[in-house]
Motif scaffolding. Structure first.
Motif, mmCIF file in Angstrom:
data_model
loop_
_atom_site.group_PDB
_atom_site.id
_atom_site.type_symbol
_atom_site.label_atom_id
_atom_site.label_comp_id
_atom_site.label_asym_id
_atom_site.label_seq_id
_atom_site.Cartn_x
_atom_site.Cartn_y
_atom_site.Cartn_z
ATOM 1 N N PHE A 301 0.846 -1.191 0.000
ATOM 2 C CA PHE A 301 0.000 0.000 0.000
ATOM 3 C C PHE A 301 0.883 1.243 0.000
ATOM 4 C CE2 PHE A 301 -2.958 -3.169 1.374
ATOM 5 C CZ PHE A 301 -4.184 -2.742 0.892
ATOM 6 N N ILE A 302 0.469 2.236 -0.775
ATOM 7 C CA ILE A 302 1.236 3.476 -0.900
ATOM 8 C C ILE A 302 0.300 4.657 -0.676
ATOM 9 C CG2 ILE A 302 2.623 4.921 -2.433
ATOM 10 C CD1 ILE A 302 3.429 2.360 -3.932
ATOM 11 N N ASN A 303 0.751 5.594 0.152
ATOM 12 C CA ASN A 303 -0.025 6.811 0.413
ATOM 13 C C ASN A 303 0.574 7.935 -0.435
ATOM 14 O OD1 ASN A 303 -1.089 9.244 1.567
ATOM 15 N ND2 ASN A 303 -1.632 8.079 3.408
ATOM 16 N N LEU A 304 -0.077 8.248 -1.550
ATOM 17 C CA LEU A 304 0.440 9.265 -2.473
ATOM 18 C C LEU A 304 0.367 10.669 -1.879
ATOM 19 C CD1 LEU A 304 -0.799 8.186 -6.023
ATOM 20 C CD2 LEU A 304 1.510 8.085 -5.068
ATOM 21 N N LYS A 305 -0.607 10.903 -1.018
ATOM 22 C CA LYS A 305 -0.702 12.203 -0.370
ATOM 23 C C LYS A 305 0.531 12.466 0.484
ATOM 24 C CE LYS A 305 -3.617 14.914 2.757
ATOM 25 N NZ LYS A 305 -4.872 14.927 3.575
ATOM 26 N N THR A 306 0.949 11.443 1.224
ATOM 27 C CA THR A 306 2.155 11.575 2.042
ATOM 28 C C THR A 306 3.393 11.707 1.166
ATOM 29 O OG1 THR A 306 1.129 10.283 3.814
ATOM 30 C CG2 THR A 306 3.533 10.454 3.841
ATOM 31 N N ALA A 307 3.423 10.980 0.060
ATOM 32 C CA ALA A 307 4.564 11.076 -0.864
ATOM 33 C C ALA A 307 4.708 12.499 -1.390
ATOM 34 C CB ALA A 307 4.382 10.089 -2.021
ATOM 35 N N ARG A 308 3.598 13.113 -1.754
ATOM 36 C CA ARG A 308 3.650 14.489 -2.256
ATOM 37 C C ARG A 308 4.123 15.450 -1.166
ATOM 38 N NH1 ARG A 308 -1.098 12.760 -5.096
ATOM 39 N NH2 ARG A 308 -2.415 13.477 -3.369
ATOM 40 N N THR A 309 3.671 15.230 0.070
ATOM 41 C CA THR A 309 4.096 16.079 1.183
ATOM 42 C C THR A 309 5.601 15.990 1.390
ATOM 43 O OG1 THR A 309 1.958 15.820 2.292
ATOM 44 C CG2 THR A 309 3.813 16.523 3.657
ATOM 45 N N LEU A 310 6.149 14.785 1.183
ATOM 46 C CA LEU A 310 7.592 14.572 1.355
ATOM 47 C C LEU A 310 8.384 14.954 0.108
ATOM 48 C CD1 LEU A 310 7.459 11.096 3.155
ATOM 49 C CD2 LEU A 310 8.128 13.274 4.190
ATOM 50 N N GLY A 311 7.692 15.330 -0.965
ATOM 51 C CA GLY A 311 8.377 15.684 -2.201
ATOM 52 C C GLY A 311 8.935 14.480 -2.937
ATOM 53 N N ILE A 312 8.276 13.340 -2.787
ATOM 54 C CA ILE A 312 8.743 12.101 -3.415
ATOM 55 C C ILE A 312 7.845 11.759 -4.603
ATOM 56 C CG2 ILE A 312 9.048 9.607 -3.101
ATOM 57 C CD1 ILE A 312 9.589 10.167 -0.154
ATOM 58 N N ARG A 313 8.487 11.469 -5.716
ATOM 59 C CA ARG A 313 7.750 10.985 -6.882
ATOM 60 C C ARG A 313 7.858 9.464 -6.898
ATOM 61 N NH1 ARG A 313 8.904 9.013 -11.707
ATOM 62 N NH2 ARG A 313 7.412 9.314 -13.428
ATOM 63 N N VAL A 314 6.716 8.813 -6.772
ATOM 64 C CA VAL A 314 6.702 7.344 -6.737
ATOM 65 C C VAL A 314 6.832 6.819 -8.164
ATOM 66 C CG1 VAL A 314 5.413 5.292 -6.066
ATOM 67 C CG2 VAL A 314 5.224 7.389 -4.698
ATOM 68 N N PRO A 315 7.848 5.997 -8.446
ATOM 69 C CA PRO A 315 8.034 5.472 -9.806
ATOM 70 C C PRO A 315 6.818 4.679 -10.288
ATOM 71 C CG PRO A 315 9.954 5.028 -8.425
ATOM 72 C CD PRO A 315 8.882 5.523 -7.513
ATOM 73 N N SER A 316 6.522 4.795 -11.557
ATOM 74 C CA SER A 316 5.356 4.107 -12.123
ATOM 75 C C SER A 316 5.401 2.588 -11.909
ATOM 76 C CB SER A 316 5.244 4.418 -13.620
ATOM 77 O OG SER A 316 5.025 5.802 -13.816
ATOM 78 N N PRO A 317 6.563 1.922 -12.075
ATOM 79 C CA PRO A 317 6.595 0.473 -11.834
ATOM 80 C C PRO A 317 6.209 0.108 -10.402
ATOM 81 C CG PRO A 317 8.529 1.166 -13.061
ATOM 82 C CD PRO A 317 7.856 2.413 -12.595
ATOM 83 N N LEU A 318 6.580 0.962 -9.443
ATOM 84 C CA LEU A 318 6.235 0.694 -8.057
ATOM 85 C C LEU A 318 4.736 0.872 -7.827
ATOM 86 C CD1 LEU A 318 7.537 -0.132 -5.390
ATOM 87 C CD2 LEU A 318 7.906 2.284 -4.883
ATOM 88 N N LEU A 319 4.175 1.901 -8.461
ATOM 89 C CA LEU A 319 2.727 2.115 -8.360
ATOM 90 C C LEU A 319 1.954 0.944 -8.969
ATOM 91 C CD1 LEU A 319 2.205 5.907 -9.197
ATOM 92 C CD2 LEU A 319 1.707 4.737 -7.037
ATOM 93 N N ALA A 320 2.493 0.390 -10.033
ATOM 94 C CA ALA A 320 1.826 -0.718 -10.699
ATOM 95 C C ALA A 320 1.796 -1.970 -9.814
ATOM 96 C CB ALA A 320 2.526 -1.045 -12.022
ATOM 97 N N LEU A 321 2.764 -2.083 -8.925
ATOM 98 C CA LEU A 321 2.820 -3.238 -8.016
ATOM 99 C C LEU A 321 1.866 -3.102 -6.839
ATOM 100 C CD1 LEU A 321 6.676 -3.858 -7.746
ATOM 101 C CD2 LEU A 321 5.022 -5.288 -8.938
ATOM 102 N N ALA A 322 1.439 -1.868 -6.560
ATOM 103 C CA ALA A 322 0.649 -1.601 -5.363
ATOM 104 C C ALA A 322 -0.728 -2.263 -5.422
ATOM 105 C CB ALA A 322 0.498 -0.106 -5.165
ATOM 106 N N ASP A 323 -1.136 -2.845 -4.286
ATOM 107 C CA ASP A 323 -2.467 -3.409 -4.156
ATOM 108 C C ASP A 323 -3.488 -2.352 -3.759
ATOM 109 O OD1 ASP A 323 -2.008 -6.525 -4.275
ATOM 110 O OD2 ASP A 323 -0.419 -5.707 -3.030
ATOM 111 N N GLY A 324 -2.960 -1.248 -3.211
ATOM 112 C CA GLY A 324 -3.838 -0.155 -2.819
ATOM 113 C C GLY A 324 -3.079 1.159 -2.810
ATOM 114 N N VAL A 325 -3.719 2.199 -3.318
ATOM 115 C CA VAL A 325 -3.095 3.529 -3.367
ATOM 116 C C VAL A 325 -4.043 4.513 -2.685
ATOM 117 C CG1 VAL A 325 -2.301 5.403 -4.838
ATOM 118 C CG2 VAL A 325 -1.838 3.034 -5.478
ATOM 119 N N ILE A 326 -3.514 5.250 -1.728
ATOM 120 C CA ILE A 326 -4.306 6.249 -1.021
ATOM 121 C C ILE A 326 -3.961 7.614 -1.600
ATOM 122 C CG2 ILE A 326 -4.751 7.312 1.237
ATOM 123 C CD1 ILE A 326 -3.962 4.620 2.478
ATOM 124 N N GLU A 327 -4.953 8.270 -2.159
ATOM 125 C CA GLU A 327 -4.736 9.572 -2.817
ATOM 126 C C GLU A 327 -4.723 10.709 -1.803
ATOM 127 O OE1 GLU A 327 -3.992 10.006 -5.856
ATOM 128 O OE2 GLU A 327 -4.538 8.085 -6.821
#
Length: 327
Positions: A301-327
């Motif tokens: 699971f990946i929290n994209l909102k937290t990633a944006r707050t940290l200034g992190i761009r999550v690579p597309s291959p990693l997003l594709a592996l995710a079972d759940g993404v929190i916007e």
């Protein structure tokens, strides 16, 4: 016999009959539920345990009773509580929440069946002879978290290829957390990372544990699997946010609470399976004949909102592996 005497005798029998029948009703089997954490944070897991029991025909309050014992974060209370459950002659002990509960239950009895839930390897901790043939009065469900911690390290590396300093948060009062921390340290060093182990002791002073990172900021953090950490997840997530450190956890609950990323199995599913095993034992099966079950499905699971707050761009291959993404 006079009619009045007959009616009087019948009335007296009717008054006694319900009490006699009630006294002859068999007592409900009792399960002892032992956990070092607090019931407030584990409501969904208790529900999952009851669901597993129900699959085998046991409903709490109707066909089975459950005696709950909670350590409230004080692991030193577990042995005494386990002994109390043995004194109450429970039919099964569900020693949930990790190695400390299982050890306390095993020390209290060698006869009452014990079902554990833990992230650690029960063979390595001497609780069972083998996963397939436990060989004593213990069996249960394990995540074998030490084996999947390297996957969490690899996921962090994919997310932060330039990271150099990894922090590993461990509970110094829990052997399983320390063992997982050692596995994480070994996996990280193979990737060329420097590792700083942050230890939380009996007083759960997280601020003190994170104090060294003020002078030497971490590039990333891994939080080991531990019931106390789970009960304090909002506090840990808040600390990670305050320090602006990208963090990976074992459970999706951390990500839902605002953590960056999690990789692990469903703990609720473990508790459901423990309930199923408890039901099977109540029906006559022996713990020694029930193999230790291993989690087979793991989720990212990946929290994209937290990633944006940290200034992190999550690579597309990693997003594709995710079972759940929190916007």
């Amino acid at each position: 016999m006079q009619r009045r005497e007959f009616i009087s005798l019948l009335g007296g029998a009717a008054a006694v009959w319900p009490l006699t029948v009630f006294a002859q009703q068999p007592a409900l089997p009792v399960i002892g539920f032992l956990n070092g954490a607090s019931p407030k944070e584990l409501d969904s897991r208790v529900v999952a345990f009851r669901d597993g029991l129900a699959e085998k025909g046991y409903v709490e309050g109707r066909s089975v009773a459950i005696e709950y014992r909670w350590g409230l974060g004080q692991y030193e209370r577990l042995p005494e509580m386990a002994v109390d459950l043995v004194r109450r002659r429970v039919a099964v002990i569900a020693a949930t929440g990790g190695v400390p509960s299982a050890r306390a239950a095993r020390a209290a009895t060698s006869e009452i069946p014990i079902i554990f839930t833990m992230g650690a390897d029960p063979v390595a901790f001497g609780l069972v002879a083998s996963l397939n043939s436990p060989g004593n009065n213990l069996t249960g469900i394990t995540l074998l978290s030490g084996e999947i911690v390297s996957k969490r390290i690899a996921l962090l590396h994919d997310l932060l290829p330039g990271a150099k300093l990894l922090g590993v948060l461990v509970n110094s009062t829990t052997p399983a957390s320390e063992a997982e921390g050692a596995a994480a340290e070994s996996a990280a060093r193979t990737l060329g990372w420097e590792v700083k182990v942050l230890r939380v002791g009996e007083r759960w002073d997280f601020d003190a544990a994170f104090q060294p990172t003020v002078q030497e900021p971490l590039d990333a953090l891994l939080v080991t699997t531990d019931p106390i950490f789970e009960s304090q997840r909002e506090r840990i997530v808040a600390l990670a946010a305050r320090l602006a450190v990208p963090t990976i956890y074992a459970l999706r609950e951390y990500t839902v609470a605002g953590g960056l990323m999690s990789y692990g199995a469903s703990i609720n599913e473990m508790y459901r399976q423990a309930g199923v095993y408890a039901g099977r034992i109540l029906k006559g099966e022996k713990a020694a004949d029930l193999p230790v079950m291993q989690a087979s499905k793991f989720e990212l699971f990946i929290n994209l909102k937290t990633a944006r707050t940290l200034g992190i761009r999550v690579p597309s291959p990693l997003l594709a592996l995710a079972d759940g993404v929190i916007e």
